[in-house]
Design an enzyme around this catalytic site. Structure first.
Site, PDB file in Angstrom:
ATOM      1  N   ARG A 159      26.104 -75.743 106.092  1.00  0.00           N
ATOM      2  CA  ARG A 159      26.080 -76.236 104.548  1.00  0.00           C
ATOM      3  C   ARG A 159      24.423 -76.403 104.835  1.00  0.00           C
ATOM      4  O   ARG A 159      24.083 -76.073 103.630  1.00  0.00           O
ATOM      5  CB  ARG A 159      26.284 -77.777 104.267  1.00  0.00           C
ATOM      6  CG  ARG A 159      26.036 -77.791 102.763  1.00  0.00           C
ATOM      7  CD  ARG A 159      25.902 -79.324 102.507  1.00  0.00           C
ATOM      8  NE  ARG A 159      25.029 -79.697 101.828  1.00  0.00           N
ATOM      9  CZ  ARG A 159      25.720 -80.100 100.609  1.00  0.00           C
ATOM     10  NH1 ARG A 159      27.135 -80.126 100.195  1.00  0.00           N
ATOM     11  NH2 ARG A 159      24.851 -79.993  99.385  1.00  0.00           N
ATOM     12  N   TYR A 162      21.126 -74.001 104.173  1.00  0.00           N
ATOM     13  CA  TYR A 162      20.387 -73.765 102.284  1.00  0.00           C
ATOM     14  C   TYR A 162      19.032 -74.995 102.670  1.00  0.00           C
ATOM     15  O   TYR A 162      17.717 -74.395 102.049  1.00  0.00           O
ATOM     16  CB  TYR A 162      21.245 -74.025 101.793  1.00  0.00           C
ATOM     17  CG  TYR A 162      20.670 -74.636  99.719  1.00  0.00           C
ATOM     18  CD1 TYR A 162      19.916 -73.520  99.506  1.00  0.00           C
ATOM     19  CD2 TYR A 162      20.900 -75.982  99.778  1.00  0.00           C
ATOM     20  CE1 TYR A 162      19.470 -73.588  98.318  1.00  0.00           C
ATOM     21  CE2 TYR A 162      19.920 -75.255  98.347  1.00  0.00           C
ATOM     22  CZ  TYR A 162      19.885 -74.525  97.716  1.00  0.00           C
ATOM     23  OH  TYR A 162      18.687 -74.741  96.354  1.00  0.00           O
ATOM     24  N   CYS A 164      17.351 -75.790 104.892  1.00  0.00           N
ATOM     25  CA  CYS A 164      16.721 -75.871 105.872  1.00  0.00           C
ATOM     26  C   CYS A 164      15.783 -74.607 105.675  1.00  0.00           C
ATOM     27  O   CYS A 164      14.351 -74.396 105.933  1.00  0.00           O
ATOM     28  CB  CYS A 164      17.195 -75.207 106.934  1.00  0.00           C
ATOM     29  SG  CYS A 164      16.252 -75.591 108.860  1.00  0.00           S
ATOM     30  N   ALA A 165      16.339 -73.605 105.148  1.00  0.00           N
ATOM     31  CA  ALA A 165      16.024 -72.457 104.303  1.00  0.00           C
ATOM     32  C   ALA A 165      14.690 -72.507 103.534  1.00  0.00           C
ATOM     33  O   ALA A 165      13.925 -72.295 103.740  1.00  0.00           O
ATOM     34  CB  ALA A 165      16.682 -71.188 104.104  1.00  0.00           C
ATOM     35  N   VAL A 227      37.047 -83.773  96.545  1.00  0.00           N
ATOM     36  CA  VAL A 227      36.431 -84.010  97.721  1.00  0.00           C
ATOM     37  C   VAL A 227      35.878 -85.186  98.638  1.00  0.00           C
ATOM     38  O   VAL A 227      35.373 -86.055  98.295  1.00  0.00           O
ATOM     39  CB  VAL A 227      34.769 -82.715  98.259  1.00  0.00           C
ATOM     40  CG1 VAL A 227      35.055 -82.751  99.617  1.00  0.00           C
ATOM     41  CG2 VAL A 227      35.546 -81.742  97.639  1.00  0.00           C
ATOM     42  N   GLY A 229      37.594 -87.544  98.301  1.00  0.00           N
ATOM     43  CA  GLY A 229      37.474 -88.710  97.709  1.00  0.00           C
ATOM     44  C   GLY A 229      36.447 -89.101  96.877  1.00  0.00           C
ATOM     45  O   GLY A 229      36.601 -90.356  95.643  1.00  0.00           O
ATOM     46  N   GLY A 230      35.561 -88.296  97.120  1.00  0.00           N
ATOM     47  CA  GLY A 230      34.100 -88.432  95.831  1.00  0.00           C
ATOM     48  C   GLY A 230      33.699 -89.032  96.482  1.00  0.00           C
ATOM     49  O   GLY A 230      32.940 -90.280  94.918  1.00  0.00           O
ATOM     50  N   SER A 314      25.810 -84.311 101.220  1.00  0.00           N
ATOM     51  CA  SER A 314      25.067 -85.344 100.731  1.00  0.00           C
ATOM     52  C   SER A 314      24.937 -86.530 100.433  1.00  0.00           C
ATOM     53  O   SER A 314      25.606 -85.944  99.429  1.00  0.00           O
ATOM     54  CB  SER A 314      23.802 -84.184 100.327  1.00  0.00           C
ATOM     55  OG  SER A 314      23.006 -85.553  99.323  1.00  0.00           O
TER      56      SER A 314
HETATM   57  N1  UDP Z   1      33.036 -81.571  94.544  1.00  0.00           N
HETATM   58  C1  UDP Z   1      34.355 -82.243  94.178  1.00  0.00           C
HETATM   59  N2  UDP Z   1      35.462 -81.360  94.018  1.00  0.00           N
HETATM   60  C2  UDP Z   1      34.869 -80.882  93.340  1.00  0.00           C
HETATM   61  C3  UDP Z   1      33.783 -79.746  93.416  1.00  0.00           C
HETATM   62  C4  UDP Z   1      32.570 -80.447  94.580  1.00  0.00           C
HETATM   63  O1  UDP Z   1      34.899 -83.928  94.366  1.00  0.00           O
HETATM   64  O2  UDP Z   1      35.770 -79.594  92.800  1.00  0.00           O
HETATM   65  C5  UDP Z   1      31.798 -82.323  95.473  1.00  0.00           C
HETATM   66  C6  UDP Z   1      31.238 -81.344  96.607  1.00  0.00           C
HETATM   67  O3  UDP Z   1      31.988 -81.780  97.457  1.00  0.00           O
HETATM   68  C7  UDP Z   1      29.707 -82.814  96.789  1.00  0.00           C
HETATM   69  C8  UDP Z   1      29.625 -83.087  95.030  1.00  0.00           C
HETATM   70  O4  UDP Z   1      30.981 -82.895  94.507  1.00  0.00           O
HETATM   71  O5  UDP Z   1      29.934 -83.836  97.348  1.00  0.00           O
HETATM   72  C9  UDP Z   1      28.571 -81.854  94.624  1.00  0.00           C
HETATM   73  O6  UDP Z   1      28.845 -80.919  94.626  1.00  0.00           O
HETATM   74  P1  UDP Z   1      28.354 -79.697  94.127  1.00  0.00           P
HETATM   75  O7  UDP Z   1      29.001 -77.915  94.512  1.00  0.00           O
HETATM   76  O8  UDP Z   1      28.580 -79.520  92.607  1.00  0.00           O
HETATM   77  O9  UDP Z   1      26.752 -78.973  94.045  1.00  0.00           O
HETATM   78  P2  UDP Z   1      26.026 -80.310  95.049  1.00  0.00           P
HETATM   79  O10 UDP Z   1      24.748 -81.385  94.136  1.00  0.00           O
HETATM   80  O11 UDP Z   1      26.995 -80.633  96.715  1.00  0.00           O
HETATM   81  O12 UDP Z   1      25.002 -79.572  95.155  1.00  0.00           O
END
Ligand code: UDP
Length: 359
Positions: A159, A162, A164-165, A227, A229-230, A314
């Site tokens: 992950r 991105y 790092c780039a 993901v 537990g959110g 993150s």
């Molecule tokens: N996530 C989630 N359910 C989903 C899609 C993403 O819980 O259906 C989580 C993901 O693991 C991350 C957060 O939501 O912790 C935000 O992910 P997103 O893909 O929107 O982009 P990010 O903010 O990480 O760039």
């Protein structure tokens, strides 16, 4: 001004292009597709070039030479892609963007480079054995452009390619500034959200950002998946606030943004992803619900099951916006509930339009 906007028909680009045209600028917009700028395609001051910047046969140098300002928004900026196509993420986000920056250096043109808050990585408080008195103190998650340290995961957690780039690109721009007097401004967006953020997933393997997954679940009555537990937190920034700040960077009165990095985000809009799911479900139930469709359940799924191997995240990121406030007099005004509701309204109305046109 004559502005060359690269990646002008993505989510941020389409809103920015609209604003630039409204302010009377002459815009040459380059993108893979034009759907998100459809309403502006006939504008007399817009030239739209449908172009993959990776393919041969387009005149980057000529376009940069003719512009007063270059804005580069081209990126793969979606975690699903960092996991699936990490090499392509590196190539586009570093190698291809570098060509654009170097064309600006050659022709002495100012560049506004969109980067990411992902450069900050994880919080120190999230590390094992973190020596912090109160890990919940927002101070540990508040990132400042010129003083924060960056903490990324191991290479096997791809992950971070991105982040790092983008970080490397920022460092190269900084070095060109030092050695060649190159004039750039780097923007670090913190989770911009609003109409047109992502298309809703159409196929099994589509992985948009979380808002679109949740919106799709609400519209179809399927589970909203958290993901791990959110528990991770984000600060969602409404696109109108973001564009207002970006436009002040475009204007750059008094050269205040010359060779600066600027966070753009809404520090007061922090939610965990679980809170976001619950808030969206409440708003949907109160404002938009089709009684024929059940409200979705909210379930938890393991990160590696959802994204595949190499997933990491993150945990928390809050923008320090003192710099945008001091340099540009900018403060965001949109709260989290109105931000989510307004964005949801757009997708509900799009869905109704599609349903009506399918008879
Ligand atoms: N996530 C989630 N359910 C989903 C899609 C993403 O819980 O259906 C989580 C993901 O693991 C991350 C957060 O939501 O912790 C935000 O992910 P997103 O893909 O929107 O982009 P990010 O903010 O990480 O760039």
């Amino acid at each position: 001004m004559k502005i060359l906007a690269l990646g002008a028909a993505g989510f941020i680009g389409s809103h920015l292009t609209h604003r630039l045209l409204k302010e009377g600028h002459i815009v040459t917009a380059v993108d893979l597709q034009s759907e998100k700028v459809a309403e502006d395609l006939d504008h007399a001051n817009l030239t739209f070039l449908q172009q993959d910047i990776r393919s041969a046969g387009w005149d980057l140098d000529g376009l940069v030479r003719d512009a007063d300002l270059v804005i580069d928004l081209i990126a793969y900026a979606n975690p699903g892609l960092y996991l699936r196509i990490p090499l392509e993420v590196f190539r586009l986000n570093f190698l291809e963007n570098l060509k654009i920056a170097e064309a600006c250096v050659r022709h002495g043109k100012r560049l506004i480079q969109f980067s990411t808050c992902e450069v900050y990585g994880r919080t120190a408080a999230s590390l094992q054995n973190a020596a912090v008195a109160d890990p919940e103190d927002p101070i540990h998650a508040t990132f400042s452009e010129d003083t924060s340290e960056y903490i990324l995961g191991p290479v096997a957690k791809h992950r971070w390619i991105y982040s790092c780039a983008k970080q490397l690109l920022e460092r190269v721009l900084h070095a060109y500034g030092l050695e060649h007097g190159f004039n750039y401004t780097i923007v670090r967006p913190f989770n911009f959200i609003g109409p047109k953020i992502d298309f809703l997933p159409q196929k099994e393997d589509d992985i948009p950002r979380v808002f679109s997954f949740f919106m799709d679940a609400l519209l179809n009555g399927t589970p909203m998946k958290l993901v791990n537990g959110g528990v991770n937190r984000r600060c969602y920034t409404y696109i109108d606030d973001a564009i207002e700040c970006t436009y002040r960077i475009v204007e750059n009165r008094g050269g205040v943004c010359d060779r600066q990095i600027v966070n753009i985000g809404s520090p007061h809009n922090e939610v965990s992803i679980r809170q976001m799911a619950e808030t969206m479900r409440e708003i949907y139930a109160a404002k938009f619900r089709d009684p024929a469709t059940p409200l979705p359940e909210i379930i938890s799924v393991p990160g590696e099951q959802f994204y595949g191997e190499g997933y990491d995240d993150s945990d928390r990121r809050i923008p320090d916006i003192a710099k945008a406030s001091t340099l540009l007099g900018w403060e965001p005004v949109w709260g989290i509930c109105e931000t989510l509701e307004t964005t949801m309204r757009y997708y509900v109305s799009e869905r109704r339009k599609t349903a009506a046109s399918n008879g």
